[in-house]
Design a protein around this motif. Sequence first.
Motif, short mmCIF file in Angstrom:
data_model
loop_
_atom_site.label_atom_id
_atom_site.label_comp_id
_atom_site.label_asym_id
_atom_site.label_seq_id
_atom_site.Cartn_x
_atom_site.Cartn_y
_atom_site.Cartn_z
N GLN A 226 -1.20 -2.40 -6.42
CA GLN A 226 -2.04 -1.30 -5.99
C GLN A 226 -1.82 -0.93 -4.53
N VAL A 227 -1.14 -1.74 -3.78
CA VAL A 227 -0.92 -1.45 -2.36
C VAL A 227 0.24 -0.46 -2.26
N ALA A 228 -0.11 0.81 -2.05
CA ALA A 228 0.90 1.86 -1.95
C ALA A 228 1.25 2.17 -0.50
N ASN A 229 0.31 1.91 0.41
CA ASN A 229 0.57 2.15 1.82
C ASN A 229 -0.26 1.18 2.66
N VAL A 230 -0.01 1.19 3.96
CA VAL A 230 -0.65 0.23 4.85
C VAL A 230 -2.17 0.38 4.90
N TRP A 231 -2.68 1.51 4.47
CA TRP A 231 -4.13 1.74 4.47
C TRP A 231 -4.81 1.12 3.25
N ASP A 232 -4.04 0.62 2.30
CA ASP A 232 -4.59 -0.01 1.10
C ASP A 232 -4.87 -1.49 1.28
#
Length: 147
Positions: free
Chosen positions: A27-33
């Motif tokens: 689920q981690v698609a970008n550093v904000w996740d």
Amino acid sequence: MKLVQKITIIAATAFVALSMNNSANAQVANVWDGAYTEAQAVRGEKSYQEHCSECHGTQMQGREEAPSLKQGAFIYNWDGMPVSVLFQRLRETMPLDDPRGTPRKVKADILAFIMKQNDFPAGNAPLPYQNSRLKRIQWNAQNPAGD
């Protein structure tokens, strides 16, 4: 309880735990996740002070030819790139006197600390140290969700 039932329960528990761990990473698609854990960033701070602060400063402020690693130009320099690109830069060029002397796991911890210092949120799974997994995480200077 019969042996077969015990084995079935143990196998099911392991499957659920593994599935939860894999789904958290997926689920981690970008550093904000939440691409790293708080514990990893704590380890990374110690390693940063040991391996990086001599050139980049104890507060990541930068020194002479070593740039700041906080905010502004630093976070926008990597905007839109996979985290693997920044990780490869750390891995292949830093510290200058012995880039390959610091293990990949330690460099992932250092990158987690850098993320924390740039106000990216922590998550439930540690930042991986494998490029194949880091390629799936996007470095976005601004939160794409607008939060």
